[in-house]
Structures are given as structure tokens and as C-alpha cells.
Design a protein around this motif. Structure first.
Motif, PDB file in Angstrom:
ATOM      1  N   ILE A 105      -2.608  -6.097  12.265  1.00  0.00           N
ATOM      2  CA  ILE A 105      -2.379  -5.668  10.881  1.00  0.00           C
ATOM      3  C   ILE A 105      -1.485  -4.433  10.828  1.00  0.00           C
ATOM      4  CG2 ILE A 105      -3.556  -4.736   8.854  1.00  0.00           C
ATOM      5  CD1 ILE A 105      -6.064  -6.336  10.015  1.00  0.00           C
TER       6      ILE A 105
ATOM      7  N   CYS B 154      -0.425  -1.517   8.319  1.00  0.00           N
ATOM      8  CA  CYS B 154      -0.922  -0.972   7.058  1.00  0.00           C
ATOM      9  C   CYS B 154      -0.625   0.516   6.967  1.00  0.00           C
ATOM     10  CB  CYS B 154      -2.417  -1.231   6.922  1.00  0.00           C
ATOM     11  SG  CYS B 154      -3.390  -0.457   8.197  1.00  0.00           S
TER      12      CYS B 154
ATOM     13  N   ALA C  35      -2.061   4.511   5.438  1.00  0.00           N
ATOM     14  CA  ALA C  35      -3.001   5.529   5.867  1.00  0.00           C
ATOM     15  C   ALA C  35      -4.444   5.094   5.667  1.00  0.00           C
ATOM     16  CB  ALA C  35      -2.756   6.807   5.080  1.00  0.00           C
ATOM     17  N   GLU C  36      -5.316   5.738   6.405  1.00  0.00           N
ATOM     18  CA  GLU C  36      -6.745   5.528   6.218  1.00  0.00           C
ATOM     19  C   GLU C  36      -7.314   6.697   5.422  1.00  0.00           C
ATOM     20  OE1 GLU C  36     -10.228   4.194   9.056  1.00  0.00           O
ATOM     21  OE2 GLU C  36      -9.666   6.246   9.508  1.00  0.00           O
ATOM     22  N   GLY C  37      -8.017   6.365   4.360  1.00  0.00           N
ATOM     23  CA  GLY C  37      -8.759   7.390   3.640  1.00  0.00           C
ATOM     24  C   GLY C  37      -7.898   8.395   2.916  1.00  0.00           C
ATOM     25  N   ARG C  38      -6.647   8.058   2.700  1.00  0.00           N
ATOM     26  CA  ARG C  38      -5.786   8.922   1.912  1.00  0.00           C
ATOM     27  C   ARG C  38      -4.745   8.037   1.228  1.00  0.00           C
ATOM     28  NH1 ARG C  38      -2.733  12.897   5.806  1.00  0.00           N
ATOM     29  NH2 ARG C  38      -2.067  13.610   3.777  1.00  0.00           N
ATOM     30  N   ASN C  39      -3.986   8.610   0.288  1.00  0.00           N
ATOM     31  CA  ASN C  39      -3.021   7.799  -0.447  1.00  0.00           C
ATOM     32  C   ASN C  39      -1.990   7.216   0.496  1.00  0.00           C
ATOM     33  OD1 ASN C  39      -3.866  10.269  -2.200  1.00  0.00           O
ATOM     34  ND2 ASN C  39      -3.507   8.591  -3.583  1.00  0.00           N
TER      35      ASN C  39
ATOM     36  N   LEU D 296      -3.351  -1.974  13.248  1.00  0.00           N
ATOM     37  CA  LEU D 296      -4.781  -2.079  13.522  1.00  0.00           C
ATOM     38  C   LEU D 296      -5.122  -3.484  13.996  1.00  0.00           C
ATOM     39  CD1 LEU D 296      -6.318  -0.620  10.229  1.00  0.00           C
ATOM     40  CD2 LEU D 296      -5.825   0.617  12.339  1.00  0.00           C
TER      41      LEU D 296
ATOM     42  N   ASN E 232     -10.313  -3.406  12.659  1.00  0.00           N
ATOM     43  CA  ASN E 232     -10.043  -2.054  12.163  1.00  0.00           C
ATOM     44  C   ASN E 232      -9.877  -1.024  13.282  1.00  0.00           C
ATOM     45  OD1 ASN E 232      -9.453  -0.903   9.753  1.00  0.00           O
ATOM     46  ND2 ASN E 232     -11.515  -0.160   9.343  1.00  0.00           N
TER      47      ASN E 232
ATOM     48  N   GLU F 289      -0.428   4.778  15.272  1.00  0.00           N
ATOM     49  CA  GLU F 289      -0.371   5.452  13.973  1.00  0.00           C
ATOM     50  C   GLU F 289       0.687   6.541  14.013  1.00  0.00           C
ATOM     51  OE1 GLU F 289      -4.102   6.941  12.487  1.00  0.00           O
ATOM     52  OE2 GLU F 289      -3.141   8.100  10.888  1.00  0.00           O
TER      53      GLU F 289
ATOM     54  N   ASP G 258     -11.167   2.378   1.252  1.00  0.00           N
ATOM     55  CA  ASP G 258     -10.395   3.390   1.945  1.00  0.00           C
ATOM     56  C   ASP G 258     -11.005   4.778   1.735  1.00  0.00           C
ATOM     57  OD1 ASP G 258      -8.274   3.602   3.649  1.00  0.00           O
ATOM     58  OD2 ASP G 258      -7.003   4.457   2.087  1.00  0.00           O
TER      59      ASP G 258
ATOM     60  N   GLY H 273     -12.165   7.307   4.565  1.00  0.00           N
ATOM     61  CA  GLY H 273     -11.773   8.715   4.629  1.00  0.00           C
ATOM     62  C   GLY H 273     -12.982   9.633   4.690  1.00  0.00           C
TER      63      GLY H 273
ATOM     64  N   TYR I 161     -10.465  16.534   6.437  1.00  0.00           N
ATOM     65  CA  TYR I 161      -9.964  15.278   5.878  1.00  0.00           C
ATOM     66  C   TYR I 161     -10.406  15.081   4.434  1.00  0.00           C
ATOM     67  CZ  TYR I 161      -7.503  10.958   6.908  1.00  0.00           C
ATOM     68  OH  TYR I 161      -6.553   9.956   6.962  1.00  0.00           O
TER      69      TYR I 161
ATOM     70  N   ASN J 270      -7.725  14.962   1.919  1.00  0.00           N
ATOM     71  CA  ASN J 270      -6.936  13.733   1.797  1.00  0.00           C
ATOM     72  C   ASN J 270      -7.623  12.714   0.896  1.00  0.00           C
ATOM     73  OD1 ASN J 270      -4.971  14.705   3.525  1.00  0.00           O
ATOM     74  ND2 ASN J 270      -6.020  13.934   5.344  1.00  0.00           N
TER      75      ASN J 270
ATOM     76  N   VAL K 158      -7.325   9.674  -3.090  1.00  0.00           N
ATOM     77  CA  VAL K 158      -7.827   8.300  -3.199  1.00  0.00           C
ATOM     78  C   VAL K 158      -8.825   8.204  -4.358  1.00  0.00           C
ATOM     79  CG1 VAL K 158      -8.820   6.353  -1.963  1.00  0.00           C
ATOM     80  CG2 VAL K 158      -7.576   8.104  -0.700  1.00  0.00           C
TER      81      VAL K 158
ATOM     82  N   THR L 128     -10.503  -4.410   6.308  1.00  0.00           N
ATOM     83  CA  THR L 128      -9.210  -3.833   6.712  1.00  0.00           C
ATOM     84  C   THR L 128      -8.265  -3.822   5.539  1.00  0.00           C
ATOM     85  OG1 THR L 128      -8.742  -5.996   7.595  1.00  0.00           O
ATOM     86  CG2 THR L 128      -9.143  -4.250   9.186  1.00  0.00           C
TER      87      THR L 128
END
Lengths: 658, 346
Positions: free
Chosen positions: A89, A91, A93-97, A122, A126, A131, B290, B294, B305, B308, B312, B345
Motif C-alpha cells: 500500500i 499512502c 501520513a499516519e495520524g496527521r493530515n 505499508l 499496516n 516512510e 487515522d 495518531g 505527536y 499532529n 486530523v 489501512t
């Protein structure tokens, strides 16, 4: 040399670009003439706030997967049994915009940049393989892609983002992919070269639900020290069948195969060509319906034809054949290979010829041993490009723009490059009862806004540094901050190849010079009010759902969050303003006010300053009398075409069939 | 406060070592989180720029639930455990019982704002062990077969007091703080005392004290704030009232026309595959998942973090509000609700 080198992987899928469109219209920046209907979507009869007024500028990868790898020997596979990377996959960012896509300015919409985009690969579980962060980059190589025009999706053009991925982190599982390990050992400075060919973007709310989506054909390869970051140091192939860009856009026959990168690797007798930027497709999903037999060949003589609707032919005797472009109809081939082809084991003759002769993309003609020239390499193999060609500049700030020159893929050393500033363009006066509702400023004035050397010299890597200094300017565009300038560049005394830039010119630097602005000791509301009202007008998604920027009390109520957003690093996707269009001093003034918000009583009806400078008035008069340059005409037409106005894109069924 | 199955309180009481508390604190994190989607949904179901007073009440409560979730995660980290936040099991399949809930207890769904939702769900979630009778319409009721979440937290407090060392064993670098929370409320938990005080914040913000609807900072507890919304009157200091407070303050206006007609418990599969509406719902689910990813990073060794994730949260909000005004295909008169489904994912 760039993403075209090996080892390389291809990926494909969708991208989302939820750009806001109220800010696509220059007149919408004028607070005193703004109307609430400009925040509504367009209708059959009214442009209003265009096609996505409530956009939030989000850019991100969606449903993208690794499709193919090309090993050090130039052979490819898409079999997941042969390397774990296949099928994984791609893709954000993780956990951010996921990132933002923004224009430089409403008067320079042709270099839209990606900011704050993270790139990750990924596994389906996951787990991280790779990255890094994509260096901000503006799109280039805008070209016609869809033979069916933009009927379904609204946007028949495609464009290319090229950049480097920086601060690469290799996941623990990367070791399970021999490909990734080979890439890691080959690339330098922990960067990777990435190319994103985008097409099929949807302005329209079509039945397939793809509004604000487009397709991406990706390429990822090693990056080497001393190479440009934001374009591939590749050789270039330009389409020459179709009408030149400055012909009447309403009747224009578009140029297909407008611009393609290719890499000639002499040592390994290999040619790698990226037709993913240019291959004609029949629809927004990348289906191919072309019937032409395409052949790559090296010309034995110099070919200098420019784009025209009459066909230029060569005989088989005038070329050395390299091979057929073995494309397949439908969408599988293009989505698997990203339309990047490798021709390995080139004959000695071809290798020798390719060193200093032009590559040609030919169509097999019905006449014996005759071929139509669909695309030819740049004249004399000369490619010159500015790397960081999108510039934001404040008063007294000096930025370094990197320009690189190559001939047949080899750095051109010790050559002069001439830099020219585009002349001022005239103000478009307002009209009664039809747009524009207010005067639309021209660009490139005052001419003294920029200081730079008009001649620079390339070094051993073909690199020449242009030092660009912003001088103090004082609201030349009245209601828009600063001014848009364009610099053109060319090798001294070497004309720009007329076939380069099928929609937009290749060789320009786009600059937003911000107004001179001093931070007040104690900023009060009226200091920032015009900027905040403009935000409220231009970004209805914010004023509707989150905060009315024109209301100081509302700002105070949410000041912690606003301070947080206005204080981010410019590379952070959360950074305010999203469009990155404020001068540093204006941004700091807003922050200063938020930290000590004082609402003054002063009623400011209009802070837009009238142009009083006598020299500027003279420049404006001159601009009125001066016809547009080729660049300016091309830009004007390209913007209209991009935005779907005054532009026809008829269905072309029998492309290259003569 | 929420009634929960007695077995969880018993498990705390029977714990012999700190590790035995890890799954129970994980349950606490999951419970605190599980209240957030229903509250946020009600909050974002209003038409833009309407019902400011009601929104500000719900907003203040949901922010505190986020605080409670963070505190619970900090405590788990302080004890040496690891919060697990990004996995499908973390997310309730609404409508459902809340984590640790009893089998026949309260069902919590994802619904638009209504006074009945406040009374039947939100006040049930936040009900103190012995609610103070500040209005004539509510009676205290104690049901001995249930334990409450308050008792659960108190048991954890006691157990920490009993078995934890003075300096807690977790890595201090895993403690999360944020500029968006008062440092008296969200602070690094290093000692036993830190943990005990932090649990008091959760309990008191949720239910007040046993003699007053306000906590020690003078802030009205969740239950009584929701009751304000149901009764549509502000709770104010009233020397003549038995507990010093009564719902005799200014009226809180409410116009049901200001609520978007969100379809309750919307699921992505209800939207046609390939439609623009389905894509918007998928975007919502992606943002939500997501966000949890995060937060998982935030509470597993990358405390910075948290900044960040703010972006979201913002996107999630905007998407929710856009959905709330998007007509639901095939469901006349309804708009689309937020789905809160975990996607593995991106």
C-alpha cells in the motif's frame, strides 16, 4: 539519474485534491466588492465560487498500490512472489493530515504545489516498509491527456509533480524486500526520487462518485547527490502533432505526447522512457484506446519541427530503430507499468547514436518505410530547467533558485544562462453588470520589485544559482497582497525550443513577492482585519463550520487553536494560512494580535491603498500599450483551459491515424 | 455514573500486581473513548452557527472526556503498561453497550441531538452514584446489583495506593501533556500521588462530589450540565436550594429545526458503493481511524505527536458537518451521520 534510474518501482491509484475554489477568482480577493454568492457552488448560469467553494485544500493518496519493480538489470516484474514489495500500500501520513495542495496566487494557478505530504509504503497489515516527506513541489508539464475531452470529469489535462522524498525511514520489514534493500543501498543522502503523473481529475459531480479525485501514475527510484530535486535531470521528448499553444484555443487541435522524460544509460545500454506523463487516454480512468503502432528511434539528423497540424514524416533510412512501444489497450498496462518502458541491451549503433542524436517517437505510416513524427527530442538535446521554480519572497529576502542545463542528458558546463523578467501586464478594468466586478490587477509591476543577475553561469554539474532578492513594494495590486512576477530563462543566444511546453511554457520561474509590511508594536484588530475578512470570504468551509474569521470575538474565543495553527512550521500540513500566501510579517502580526487581542474602535472601510507612485502609474500606462508576450498569452490560455472556460476539448477518435 | 458489571470492580480488588491492572485501565481508556463519538455526533448535528449555548455545553463535556481518556492512558503508561488505541476492537460497534457495561444496560448510539437523547443516554452515562435531587423530576436510585464506573475508578485508586511503589515504574518519557489542557488537569504521572489525584479529576468532573454538583474547582459535573440541557435552564448558585444550586438560571433555548436530520447509526455499507456520498463516509472513517493511529503513537512513546493529531480532529469535524447536511441517498428526509468505523489501512 532520478526516478527513471533503477532499481525503480511503479505504483498507481487515486489522489484526492479537495482544493478550495473561491480563491481561484482574483476578483474574490476584493473585500469591498465581495458578494455572499461567491461562496456558493457554480450553477448553469453563474460562476459563483466555482466548482468546490467548500474545499479544504486536502491532498492525499487513496487506494494506491505498488505495481511493478524494475531491477538493476532493467527487467521488471509484477509478481508478488518474487518480491514482497509488489502489491503493498502506498499512502500518506499516519495520524496527521495527509497534506495540502495550494496555488501560489489566483494570478498564478499553474504551479500548484503539494505541501506537507508524507509518503509511506505499508504492508496490508499496516506494517511500515518505507516512510519519508515529499519536498514541496509545484506541478509542471501540463498537457492534454484525454481523447474524450473533459466531458465526464471536467479536466482533460494532466500534470506532473516531481520531487525528492527526504528523511527516509526504512521499516523493519523492508529487509524482506530485496528490491527495497537494493534501492536503499543505491540511493544517496537518504533521499529518494519520486514522480507523480496525475490525470483524470474531477471537477464534476459525475455519476461515478469521483468528484475531487484523480489518478496517479507513480515512479520511485534512487536520488543522487548534485542532482536537481524537483525535476528529473532527464532528456525530454516533445509532441509536435497538433496546434501550437498560442493558436485560437477554441479551435485548437491539442498536442498529445506533449512532454515525456527519458533516460539514456550508456553504461548499461539502456533507454528508460516515461510516457506516463503523456500517453493519450480515452477517459479519466486511464483507459487506452489508441490504435497507432508506436516506435522509438534515434534520428540520424537534426529534427527541428515545431507543433503543427500537418504531419512531418521521416523515412526508415533516416533513423535507427530502438523498438516498439508495446502498450496495451484498456487500463491495466498503464496502471501496472506507469507507462514507463525500459529498452535493454541496445545495439552498439543505437548506443553510439543516442549519445548525441535526438530520440523520436514515431507512428508507423501506411506509406512504405515512412513514419510520422509524433514527438521529437529537444533540439540539440538541450534541456534547461529551474529546480525550485515556485518562489515566495518577502521584502529584502534573498532566495537562491537553482537552474540546471543539460545537453543529451550530460551537464552543460560553464554556459551562460540569460534571465529575463516578463514585462508588466495591464489592469483589466471592471465592467458593468458582468464580471469582473472590480479592476483585475496586472502583474510584473513595479518592475523594480525584484533584483537579480540577468546572466548566470553553470558549474561542473550544469548548475547555476540565481540569487533573487525581493525589494519593497507597496500594494501594487491594491486588494491582493504583493505581486506576481515571472522570470524567463534560456541558454544565452539559444532560443527556447518552440515544441517545449505544449500547454504552459517549460522555462519560467513563478514568484509571489509580498508587500512590504512592518509589524506594529501593538497590533490592533484593524491591522489584521482586511486579511481576516479576506480569509472569511475565501474559505467558506472555515467560516461556516468552524470560525468566522471576520469576527474578532470569535477569533479570541478560539485563540489557542489559532495560535497553534499560525505558529506551525510552513512544512506542517496544519500550518495557517493553508495557502501559505502571507508575508512572514503579516503572519507574525496575526500571532502577536492573537496573543494580545485588542479590538479598536476604528472603522476601516477599506484599507486597500490606491496606487500613487508616479513611476508605477507610468509602468501601468506602458503595460496598457504593450501586447502580451508569448509566455503571457500562453499562461492566459492555459489558465482558461485548466479552468474549463473558453476552451473546447472535442472527442478525438482517430488520433494519429492519417 | 455509568453502571458497569461488578466483575470489573472485583478484578481490580483482586489484583495482586500492577500488571493485573493493565487490562482494566485499557478498559477505562476504551470506556472514556466510547463516550466521545456519541457526544461529538450530537455536537456536530446542529446547523452551522445555531444553538451556541447547547453546543458549548456539549463541547465542554466532550473535551473533558478526551482529557479523561488521556489521563487513563497516562496512568496505564505510568504503571508500565501500553495503551492499545488503534485496532478494530477499540472502537464500539454503535449502537451498543459501552465497554464494561452490563448486558441488559444502556444502549448507546450515534444520533443527532435531541433532549431525549440527553436524558435517556447522556445523563445515564454520566449519572452519579447518588444523584443530587436538584430538580423535582429526578430521584436518586441505587441498584445494588450494579457497580458504577465511579466505584471502579475508586477501586483502582485504592489498589494503586496499596500495591504501587511511590515512584511509578513506567517510562516518564511516555507521559503526554498538551497546551490544549490546563497543566493542573493533564500532567505527567510519575508518582502514586499523581495517579490518585488524576483519578479524582475523572471522577469529580464526571459526577461532582457526593454533596455538590460541582467539583473542587467549582465546575459543574457532566451529569448536571446535561441536565441543564434537558431542563433547558442553567444551573446556578441558589442559597435557598438544598445543595446550594438549582435550575433557576436563564433559559437555554432550543429549536429542533436547528438540528440536521441525521440518520441514526449510519454505517458505510448503507451508502451505495461508488457514490460520492459513500466516498465522503469513507473519508470520515479514514480520518477517524487515522486519528486513533495518531493517538496510539502519542500514547506509545511519541507524546509530541499529539500536535499532529489536532489537524486530523479538525478534518474529522469538517467532514462530519459536511455529511450532516448531505441528503442520505434512498432515505427521504434524512442526512448522513458520521460512521465511526475503524479502517485497518489507509
Amino acid at each position: 539519474m532520478s526516478y527513471l534510474n533503477v532499481p525503480r518501482l511503479t505504483f498507481s491509484g487515486d489522489f484526492i485534491s479537495d482544493v478550495s475554489t473561491v480563491n481561484n477568482d482574483t476578483q474574490h480577493y476584493n473585500n469591498s466588492t465581495f458578494q455572499s454568492k461567491y461562496q456558493k457552488p457554480k450553477t448553469e448560469i453563474a460562476a459563483n465560487g466555482w466548482w468546490n467553494p467548500e474545499g479544504g485544500a486536502t491532498f492525499g493518496f487513496q487506494d494506491c498500490h505498488v505495481k511493478q519493480i524494475i531491477g538493476e538489470d532493467g527487467t521488471s516484474t509484477s509478481d508478488p512472489l518474487l518480491d514482497d514489495i509488489i502489491g503493498q500500500i502506498v499512502c500518506g501520513a499516519e495520524g496527521r493530515n495527509s497534506g495540502k495542495m495550494v496555488d501560489l496566487d489566483p494570478q498564478q494557478q499553474m504551479v500548484s504545489q503539494l505541501w506537507g505530504v508524507t509518503f509511506r509504503i505499508l504492508t496490508a497489515k499496516n506494517e511500515l516498509l518505507l516512510e519519508g516527506k515529499i519536498d514541496p513541489t509545484g506541478f509542471r508539464n501540463l498537457q492534454m491527456r484525454q481523447q474524450t475531452g473533459g466531458k465526464v470529469n471536467g479536466q482533460p489535462f494532466g500534470g506532473t509533480w516531481t520531487s525528492v522524498i527526504e528523511d527516509v525511514v526504512w521499516g523493519d520489514l523492508a529487509h524482506s524486500s530485496p528490491f527495497l534493500m537494493a534501492l536503499k543501498s543505491k540511493t544517496q543522502e537518504n533521499k529518494l526520487s519520486i514522480n507523480l503523473n496525475a490525470f483524470g481529475y474531477y471537477y464534476n459531480h459525475a455519476k461515478d462518485g469521483r468528484f475531487s479525485l484523480g489518478r496517479i501514475l507513480g515512479g520511485l527510484g534512487p536520488w543522487f547527490t548534485n542532482e536537481p530535486k524537483l525535476f528529473a535531470p532527464a532528456r525530454r521528448l516533445y509532441g509536435i502533432i497538433g496546434d501550437a499553444p498560442n493558436d485560437n484555443p477554441k479551435t485548437q487541435q491539442p498536442i498529445f505526447f506533449g512532454a515525456s522524460n527519458f533516460l539514456f544509460d550508456k553504461k548499461n545500454a539502456r533507454l528508460s522512457i516515461d510516457l506516463g506523463s503523456s500517453f493519450p487516454i480515452s477517459d479519466s480512468m486511464g483507459n487506452i484506446s489508441l490504435n497507432t503502432n508506436l516506435v522509438l528511434a534515434v534520428s540520424k539528423k537534426s529534427i527541428t519541427f515545431s507543433a503543427s497540424d500537418s504531419i512531418n514524416l521521416v523515412t526508415g533510412n533516416d533513423v535507427l530503430f530502438i523498438g516498439e512501444v508495446e502498450y496495451e489497450k484498456g487500463a491495466d498496462w498503464i496502471n501496472t507499468t506507469s507507462a514507463i518502458l525500459d529498452f535493454n541491451n541496445l545495439s552498439n549503433d543505437v548506443v553510439s547514436a543516442l549519445e548525441d542524436n535526438q530520440l523520436l517517437l514515431l507512428g508507423r505510416a501506411s506509406i512504405n518505410n515512412m513514419y510520422s513524427i509524433i514527438a521529437r527530442e529537444a533540439i540539440d538535446g538541450i534541456v534547461i530547467r529551474a529546480d525550485n521554480f515556485v518562489q515566495r519572497l518577502d521584502t529584502n529576502q534573498t532566495n537562491e533558485v537553482r537552474l540546471y542545463a543539460y545537453q543529451f542528458g550530460v551537464p552543460l558546463q560553464n554556459k551562460n544562462i540569460t534571465i529575463t523578467q516578463e514585462p508588466p501586464t495591464a489592469v483589466s478594468p471592471k465592467k458593468d453588470n458582468q464580471p469582473p466586478i472590480c479592476d483585475i490587477p496586472g502583474n510584473n509591476y513595479p518592475a523594480a520589485g525584484l533584483t537579480f543577475d540577468t546572466t548566470i553561469v553553470t558549474d561542473n554539474n550544469g548548475l547555476a544559482i540565481l540569487k533573487l532578492t525581493g525589494n519593497s513594494i507597496n500594494c501594487p495590486r491594491e486588494y491582493l497582497d504583493g505581486q506576481i512576477y515571472t522570470l524567463d530563462y534560456q541558454l544565452t543566444n539559444v532560443p527556447i525550443d518552440a515544441a517545449s511546453g505544449s500547454v504552459m511554457p517549460d522555462n519560467f520561474i513563478a514568484i509571489h513577492l509580498r508587500d512590504h509590511y512592518e509589524i506594529p508594536n501593538t497590533p490592533v484588530w484593524s491591522d489584521i482585519k482586511p486579511t481576516m475578512i479576506q480569509f472569511a470570504n475565501l474559505y467558506p468551509i472555515m467560516s461556516k463550520f468552524f470560525i468566522d474569521f471576520s469576527d474578532p470575538d470569535a477569533l479570541i474565543a478560539k485563540k489557542d487553536l489559532l495560535i497553534f495553527a499560525f505558529d506551525r512550521d510552513i512544512h506542517d500540513p496544519i500550518y495557517m494560512p493553508v495557502t501559505r500566501d502571507l508575508s512572514e510579517n503579516k503572519r507574525l502580526t496575526i500571532l502577536k494580535w492573537l496573543n494580545n487581542p485588542i479590538i479598536d474602535e476604528q472603522i476601516v472601510l477599506s484599507t486597500e491603498k490606491k496606487v500613487v507612485d508616479a513611476n508605477l502609474a507610468e509602468e501601468l500606462l506602458q503595460a496598457k500599450a504593450t501586447p502580451l508576450t508569448d509566455y503571457q498569452k500562453q499562461l492566459k490560455d492555459a489558465v482558461r483551459a485548466k479552468n474549463g472556460s473558453n476552451f473546447s476539448s472535442p472527442e478525438i477518435k482517430n488520433l494519429f491515424e492519417f | 455514573m455509568l453502571k458497569i458489571s461488578p466483575k470489573f470492580v472485583n478484578a481490580v480488588i483482586n489484583a495482586e500486581k500492577l500488571e493485573d491492572l493493565f487490562p482494566l485501565l485499557q478498559n477505562a481508556i476504551e470506556l472514556e473513548h466510547a463516550t466521545i463519538p456519541p457526544y461529538l455526533t450530537a455536537l456536530f448535528s446542529f446547523k452551522p452557527n445555531t444553538e451556541t449555548a447547547i453546543r458549548s455545553v456539549i463541547h465542554s463535556i466532550v473535551i473533558e472526556e478526551m482529557l479523561h481518556m488521556s489521563i487513563a492512558a497516562n496512568i496505564l503508561n505510568a504503571l508500565g503498561g501500553e495503551p492499545h488505541i488503534s485496532n478494530p476492537n477499540f472502537v464500539p460497534d454503535y449502537p451498543t453497550h459501552l465497554p464494561m457495561g452490563i448486558s441488559k444496560g444502556l444502549i448507546v448510539g450515534i444520533e443527532k441531538y435531541s433532549p431525549d437523547l440527553v436524558k435517556n443516554v447522556f445523563m445515564e452515562i454520566e449519572e452519579p452514584e447518588d444523584p443530587l435531587d436538584l430538580s423535582k423530576s429526578f430521584k436518586a436510585n441505587a441498584l445494588p446489583t450494579f457497580r458504577t464506573i465511579g466505584e471502579f475508578y475508586q477501586a483502582i485508586q485504592q489498589k494503586i495506593e496499596e500495591i504501587a511503589p511511590e515512584i511509578l515504574p513506567g517510562d516518564p518519557k511516555r507521559q503526554v501533556t498538551s497546551n490544549f489542557f490546563d497543566s493542573n488537569l493533564l500532567y505527567p504521572i510519575h508518582t502514586k500521588e499523581d495517579a490518585i489525584n488524576a483519578i479524582n479529576i475523572i471522577i469529580e468532573q464526571g459526577e461532582g462530589t457526593s454533596t455538590s454538583p460541582v467539583d473542587e474547582e467549582g465546575e459543574i459535573a457532566h451529569y448536571y450540565r446535561f441536565q441543564e440541557l434537558y431542563l433547558r435552564k442553567k444551573l446556578v448558585i441558589d442559597p435557598n436550594a438544598p445543595h446550594g444550586y438549582s435550575y433557576s438560571g436563564p433559559a437555554i433555548p432550543f429549536d429542533a429545526n436547528n438540528v440536521q436530520p441525521m440518520f441514526p447509526n449510519t454505517k458505510s455499507h448503507m451508502l451505495p458503493e461508488g457514490s460520492e456520498e459513500r466516498r465522503q463516509v469513507d473519508i470520515f472513517n479514514n480520518s477517524y481511524s487515522d486519528l486513533l493511529n495518531g493517538l496510539h503513537r502519542t500514547f506509545n512513546g511519541e507524546p509530541d505527536y499529539i500536535n499532529n493529531t489536532i489537524g486530523v480532529m479538525f478534518d474529522l469535524r469538517l467532514t462530519c458537518q459536511k455529511l450532516a447536511e448531505t441528503p442520505f441517498p434512498g432515505k427521504e428526509g434524512y442526512t448522513i451521520g458520521p460512521t465511526y468505523e475503524f479502517i485497518t489501512t489507509a
